[in-house]
Design a protein around this motif. Structure first.
Motif, short mmCIF file in Angstrom:
data_model
loop_
_atom_site.label_atom_id
_atom_site.label_comp_id
_atom_site.label_asym_id
_atom_site.label_seq_id
_atom_site.Cartn_x
_atom_site.Cartn_y
_atom_site.Cartn_z
N UNK A 8 0.89 -1.16 0.08
CA UNK A 8 0.01 0.04 -0.19
C UNK A 8 0.79 1.18 -0.19
N UNK A 9 1.85 1.25 0.65
CA UNK A 9 2.78 2.23 0.90
C UNK A 9 3.48 2.70 -0.26
N UNK A 10 4.01 1.54 -1.04
CA UNK A 10 4.57 1.63 -2.41
C UNK A 10 3.41 2.29 -3.42
N UNK A 11 2.12 1.59 -3.34
CA UNK A 11 1.18 2.33 -4.33
C UNK A 11 0.80 3.58 -3.89
N UNK A 12 1.27 4.13 -2.81
CA UNK A 12 0.84 5.64 -2.86
C UNK A 12 1.92 6.62 -3.24
N UNK A 13 3.12 5.97 -3.34
CA UNK A 13 4.35 6.84 -3.83
C UNK A 13 4.33 7.02 -5.39
N UNK A 16 -0.49 4.96 -10.00
CA UNK A 16 -1.30 3.76 -9.99
C UNK A 16 -1.22 2.53 -11.21
N UNK A 17 -0.82 3.10 -12.36
CA UNK A 17 -0.64 2.16 -13.61
C UNK A 17 0.75 1.67 -13.48
N UNK A 18 1.46 1.84 -12.49
CA UNK A 18 3.06 1.27 -12.47
C UNK A 18 3.04 0.16 -11.94
N UNK A 19 2.09 -0.40 -11.29
CA UNK A 19 2.22 -1.81 -10.59
C UNK A 19 1.39 -2.87 -11.53
N UNK A 20 1.88 -3.93 -11.31
CA UNK A 20 1.65 -5.09 -12.27
C UNK A 20 0.42 -5.77 -11.71
N UNK A 21 -0.49 -6.17 -12.26
CA UNK A 21 -1.76 -6.62 -12.13
C UNK A 21 -1.86 -8.24 -12.39
N UNK A 22 -2.59 -8.95 -11.66
CA UNK A 22 -2.64 -10.48 -11.51
C UNK A 22 -3.22 -10.51 -12.91
N UNK A 33 4.45 -8.14 -5.95
CA UNK A 33 4.98 -6.83 -5.24
C UNK A 33 5.65 -6.80 -3.89
N UNK A 34 4.97 -7.67 -3.11
CA UNK A 34 5.71 -7.87 -1.94
C UNK A 34 7.25 -8.36 -2.00
N UNK A 35 7.19 -9.72 -2.97
CA UNK A 35 8.60 -10.13 -3.29
C UNK A 35 9.56 -8.89 -3.72
N UNK A 36 9.02 -8.14 -4.65
CA UNK A 36 9.98 -7.13 -5.12
C UNK A 36 10.37 -6.17 -3.80
N UNK A 37 9.74 -6.04 -2.87
CA UNK A 37 9.83 -4.99 -1.77
C UNK A 37 10.93 -5.83 -0.75
#
Length: 146
Positions: A8-13, A16-22, A33-37
């Motif tokens: 969620x913190x990554x998404x707020x920074x 919105x279209x920068x994160x991959x979807x399932x 995303x959690x694995x990348x973090x």
């Protein structure tokens, strides 16, 4: 290892279209995303092992105030690099990745040894003094010797 930032913190920074979807195309690929973090956090603590708590082995939160915003930004950059990394990453992406790693090395040198160069002191404690009107703020101050 618990990542420095949550999904969620990554998404707020970032946009919105920068994160991959399932695969369904409607929900975020949170596990990826959690694995990348976690990988980004691992890269950071590899360069800055003093961020780890000796007892738990986890990152000590909150991060040191003088480095916190920079480390959050680096965590975002490294996680996005991990999420979007391809065999043929652009030269700009690779250079940005390398500059983040150099910045981590700079932060480590700053934390471990203070400023370097002629006429600079490594670090000194500013002692509180009512006579000199210096408040008791309990922080390290770095700068030129006069």
């Amino acid at each position: 290892m618990i990542p420095i930032l949550s999904v969620e913190e990554l998404g707020s920074r970032i946009p919105p279209d920068s994160l991959p979807f399932s695969s369904d195309g409607e929900t975020l690929a949170e596990a990826r995303i959690d694995l990348a973090l976690r990988e980004a956090t691992g890269i950071i603590v590899t360069h800055l092992p003093w961020l780890l708590d000796e007892e738990t082995g986890e990152v000590t939160l909150p991060l040191p105030a003088q480095f916190a915003d920079t480390l959050y930004g680096i965590c975002v950059d490294l996680a996005l690099y991990r999420l979007h990394d391809t065999v043929s990453s652009s030269e700009d992406e690779r250079e940005h990745y390398k500059s983040n790693l150099k910045l981590l090395e700079t932060i480590d040198r700053e934390h471990q040894g203070g400023l370097a160069g002629p006429d600079y002191q490594d670090a000194s404690i500013v002692e509180p003094s009512e006579e000199e009107n210096i408040p008791d703020t309990r922080y390290w101050k770095k700068g030129e010797l006069i």
